[in-house]
Structure formats: structure tokens, C-alpha cells
Design an enzyme around this catalytic site. Structure first.
Site, PDB file in Angstrom:
ATOM      1  N   LYS A 100       0.894  -1.009   0.237  1.00 46.29           N
ATOM      2  CA  LYS A 100      -0.336   0.049  -0.061  1.00 46.29           C
ATOM      3  C   LYS A 100       0.635   1.302   0.021  1.00 46.29           C
ATOM      4  CE  LYS A 100       0.937  -2.373   3.978  1.00 46.29           C
ATOM      5  NZ  LYS A 100      -0.288  -2.790   4.762  1.00 46.29           N
ATOM      6  N   GLU A 124      -4.673  -5.651  -5.793  1.00 41.47           N
ATOM      7  CA  GLU A 124      -6.249  -5.764  -4.225  1.00 41.47           C
ATOM      8  C   GLU A 124      -6.165  -5.792  -2.939  1.00 41.47           C
ATOM      9  OE1 GLU A 124      -9.855  -5.224  -5.645  1.00 41.47           O
ATOM     10  OE2 GLU A 124      -9.773  -5.564  -3.479  1.00 41.47           O
ATOM     11  N   GLY A 129      -6.754  -6.209   3.075  1.00 44.48           N
ATOM     12  CA  GLY A 129      -6.198  -7.648   2.710  1.00 44.48           C
ATOM     13  C   GLY A 129      -6.849  -8.155   2.448  1.00 44.48           C
ATOM     14  N   ILE A 131     -10.369  -8.555   1.615  1.00 41.78           N
ATOM     15  CA  ILE A 131     -11.828  -8.121   1.367  1.00 41.78           C
ATOM     16  C   ILE A 131     -12.069  -7.837  -0.345  1.00 41.78           C
ATOM     17  CG2 ILE A 131     -13.101  -7.031   1.517  1.00 41.78           C
ATOM     18  CD1 ILE A 131     -12.174  -6.468   4.462  1.00 41.78           C
ATOM     19  N   LYS A 200      -4.371   3.343   2.565  1.00 40.50           N
ATOM     20  CA  LYS A 200      -5.070   3.043   2.338  1.00 40.50           C
ATOM     21  C   LYS A 200      -6.040   3.907   1.442  1.00 40.50           C
ATOM     22  CE  LYS A 200      -4.020  -1.683   4.704  1.00 40.50           C
ATOM     23  NZ  LYS A 200      -4.070  -2.145   6.192  1.00 40.50           N
ATOM     24  N   GLY A 298      -2.713 -10.546   7.300  1.00 42.45           N
ATOM     25  CA  GLY A 298      -2.857 -12.136   7.838  1.00 42.45           C
ATOM     26  C   GLY A 298      -2.284 -12.614   6.455  1.00 42.45           C
TER      27      GLY A 298
HETATM   28  N1  HSE Z   1      -0.111  -3.504   8.993  1.00 42.25           N
HETATM   29  C1  HSE Z   1      -1.349  -4.060   8.213  1.00 42.25           C
HETATM   30  C2  HSE Z   1      -3.050  -4.149   8.876  1.00 42.25           C
HETATM   31  C3  HSE Z   1      -1.727  -5.472   7.014  1.00 42.25           C
HETATM   32  O1  HSE Z   1      -2.631  -4.290  10.469  1.00 42.25           O
HETATM   33  O2  HSE Z   1      -4.211  -3.700   9.106  1.00 42.25           O
HETATM   34  C4  HSE Z   1      -2.278  -5.067   6.319  1.00 42.25           C
HETATM   35  O3  HSE Z   1      -2.876  -4.397   5.398  1.00 42.25           O
END
Ligand code: HSE
Length: 388
Positions: A100, A124, A129, A131, A200, A298
Site C-alpha cells: 500500500k 487488490e 487484506g 476483502i 489505504k 494476515g
Molecule cells: N498492518 C496492516 C494492517 C496489514 O494491520 O491492516 C494489512 O495491510
């Protein structure tokens, strides 16, 4: 047979190899050809792993292999990853990433190279993650004028808040748990201070409106300054405190984006999203509100999104996916957004405000600047936006 490589064999990269091991047969069926992991590029020694035979340390091996179709970039950061992504695209490889930071800061340039070279640059996994949210946004909702995108965009902080509030686990311990589960960034300050959610919301905003918003140009507030007193007052008053990223298209064409902890009314579906789960609500002028929910971090969830992009890139080899953003967005400061506000302190409740027991109030709809002025005038100890 289609060949791909993984660059960076950490949480996401190893998850991608595992998803291929688990689901290679069904992936081949969907693709109409076997998918072969040809190289893993990593600085670490992988000789004691099952991947010793395909481990490489020299990027030019990937760059110069005419048989290599797709490169997965899961290195992270915007240094080596930027150089390798540029070079992979220039060499005519499709690139898929979960990075990202790179997409938010350099996506405009990288998407332009991809367009010029007629290859795909897909990401994506960079938001939410596992989704599926970016493809629905640029594809399924393309018939809408998008009005707002808001959601829980960071799994680590949502996990920490849930553990602290529901189980009384101290912050440092909850963070350690999130790290051991592979949720947190290498430097977890990026999660805790809201930078990751900021990247994001910029990517979502860029895809929603086709104009670039850079992370350094938006206001970002994480959870480190959050007082558990406010969480308790909110909770007793029917609200949950969640770290949200929000992007809004304003009348007149400007747009605003920011990250901050919010009070979320309990009857809003976002309030019920706990642990590592993320939820993103998108409002379009035809569809109304839609919400996307699932594991936001994850190894396997993120690898699921990466693998979906690898398959999609291979299915769009002739006619590439056309997505991206070009010129810079005209940004409105968050001060121009109107919403209700939570204030805490020992002061007489102003007219028109809802009272929460424990010393909190919820104001009527105010601009952020007006809310700050009111908070100063009352000597409030806390000021947080309220969603809805
Ligand atoms: N560190 C990020 C989170 C990982 O906890 O959302 C996924 O982008």
C-alpha cells in the site's frame, strides 16, 4: 503453463506460496493452464526451506526471463520495491502487489508505465487484506457516482482496540499479539499512528474519483492519543470507538480524505467489526450503501487477494485492466466537513447537545473548525468525530 515469481518472502509472500500449494489444481482449472511458481526472490537464505530450488537473490534473473509472466511484489516499502516494480513493468511483466505504501505514493507513475507497456499493475491486497473491495469499486460500481468511502482499514489497530476494550489487555501486549499473528507492519508505528490507514484511504479515493491524493497531504490521527476513558463513556452511551479512514466527494468537485478515531453508533454495522476484521462502506448515487467485510490482514487472507490478481492479470494478457488515476485531486481540508462531535469535560452542556453519562456530550452537526472552537471555549479534554 503460466509462470510467476514472488519478490519478498515474508508474511504475504509465503502466504502466496502456501495458497498455490493448497489450491494449485483448482487455480489451474480456472486459468485453463497450470500456474507455476518459478522464482522466489529474497535476501534471506531459503536453502533450508522447501523452496531452496527456486530461491534467487538477483532481480535481473526475473527481469531477463522472457517466460516469466507475473511478478508478485510483497517486499514492502517504497525503495527496493519501487525499483524492482518499475523494472518488472518495463520488462513487460504484469505486477501484482500488496504494498500500500508503494501504490499510494507511486501508483500514478507505476500505472502509467503499465499502460505504456500494456501490462497489468494490480493491487487488490493493498486495501482490506483479503476483502475484495478495489475491484468492486472500479468495476462493479463503475456505473455510480461515488459519494463517500469510509471504513476500518487497519487490522492491527482494530485488533488492539478490541483486545483492550473487550478483554482488558494492555496496549503493549495487544500490539505484541498482533505482531505475532503477522498483522502489524515492520514498524508498527505505521499502524498505530494511522499512516497505514491513511495510505489505504488514499488508494480508495484515487480509484473512486480517478484523481491522486497523496498520503502526505491528508490529516492522519491514529490510536496512540486515544484515552480509554472516552471509549468507556462512548460505550455506555451506545457508541463504539473505531479508527476510520474516510473520503468524501463534496459539492463543487473537491474531495476530502482523513483518518481519525470516531465514535460509531452501535446500530451502524461498522461498530460490530472487531479483531483483525476490516469493513469498508461505499456509497454510490445509484446503489446506495454497500459494505465489504473480512479479514484485513494476515498471510492467507492477503495471499487470497494477491492470487486473485495473479489470475486476473493472466486472464487480461491481451486486453489489460484499465484502472488508475492521473492528475492531482483538488483537496478540501477536513475543516470543510460537517459532522457531529463528541466532547468530554466538566462543563455545562450547551443547548442542542446529547449528554452521555461520565462527562461526554455529542454536539449537533458542526464544521471541524467550529467543533475545535467549541472544544477550546469549553476547555474540553477530548474531541472526536462521530460517524453518521
Ligand atoms: N498492518 C496492516 C494492517 C496489514 O494491520 O491492516 C494489512 O495491510
Amino acid at each position: 503453463m503460466a509462470n510467476f515469481a514472488v519478490m519478498g518472502f515474508g508474511t504475504v509472500g509465503s502466504g502466496v506460496a502456501e495458497v498455490l500449494r493448497m489450491n494449485g489444481a483448482s487455480i489451474a482449472e480456472k486459468l485453463g493452464e497450470p500456474l507455476h511458481l518459478k522464482y522466489i526472490l529474497d535476501v534471506r537464505d531459503l536453502s533450508a526451506t522447501p523452496y531452496a530450488d527456486i530461491a534467487v537473490k538477483d532481480f535481473s534473473v526475473l527481469e531477463n526471463d522472457a517466460e516469466l509472466d507475473v511478478v508478485v511484489e510483497s517486499i514492502g516499502g517504497a525503495k527496493v520495491a519501487l525499483d524492482f516494480t518499475r523494472r518488472a513493468l518495463m520488462a513487460g511483466k504484469h505486477v501484482v502487489t500488496s504494498n500500500k505504501e508503494l501504490v499510494a505514493s507511486h501508483g500514478r507513475e507505476l500505472l502509467a508505465i503499465a499502460r505504456e507497456k500494456n501490462v497489468n499493475y494490480l493491487f487488490e491486497a493493498s486495501v482490506g487484506g483479503g476483502i475484495p473491495v478495489l475491484r468492486p469499486l472500479f468495476q462493479c460500481l463503475a456505473g455510480n457516482r461515488i459519494e463517500e468511502v469510509v471504513g476500518i482499514l487497519n487490522g492491527t489497530t482494530n485488533y488492539i482496540l478490541t483486545r483492550m476494550v473487550k478483554s482488558g489487555v494492555p496496549f503493549a501486549e495487544a500490539l505484541k499479539e498482533a505482531q505475532s499473528k503477522g498483522y502489524a507492519e515492520q514498524n508498527p508505528a505505521a499502524d498505530v499512528e494511522g499512516l497505514d490507514a491513511g495510505r489505504k484511504i488514499c488508494i480508495l479515493s484515487n480509484l473512486a474519483w480517478g484523481k491522486e491524493v497523496l498520503p502526505e497531504n491528508i490529516s492522519v490521527q491514529g490510536i496512540s492519543g486515544l484515552d480509554l476513558k472516552d471509549v468507556a463513556i462512548a460505550s455506555a452511551g451506545g457508541y463504539r470507538v473505531k479508527l476510520l479512514g474516510r473520503a468524501v466527494k463534496l459539492d463543487g468537485g473537491k474531495q476530502a480524505a482523513y483518518v481519525a478515531p470516531h465514535l460509531v453508533p452501535e446500530d451502524c454495522p461498522i461498530a460490530a467489526v472487531d479483531d483483525v476484521f476490516n469493513a469498508i462502506m461505499i456509497r454510490g448515487n445509484a446503489v446506495g450503501e454497500v459494505m465489504f467485510y473480512g479479514r484485513g490482514a494476515g498471510d492467507l487472507p492477503t495471499a487470497s487477494a494477491v492470487m486473485g490478481d495473479v489470475i486476473d492479470a493472466l486472464q487480461h494478457r491481451v486486453r489489460r485492466r484499465n484502472l488508475g488515476w492521473s492528475e492531482s485531486a483538488e483537496l478540501a481540508g477536513p475543516d470543510q466537513l460537517s459532522m457531529r462531535w463528541y466532547l468530554r469535560g466538566d462543563f455545562p452542556v450547551p443547548a442542542g447537545c446529547e449528554t452521555l453519562s461520565g462527562g461526554g456530550i455529542i454536539t449537533g452537526v458542526l464544521h471541524a473548525g467550529e467543533a475545535r472552537t467549541l472544544a477550546e471555549k469549553l476547555g474540553a479534554a477530548a474531541l472526536l468525530p462521530v460517524l453518521g
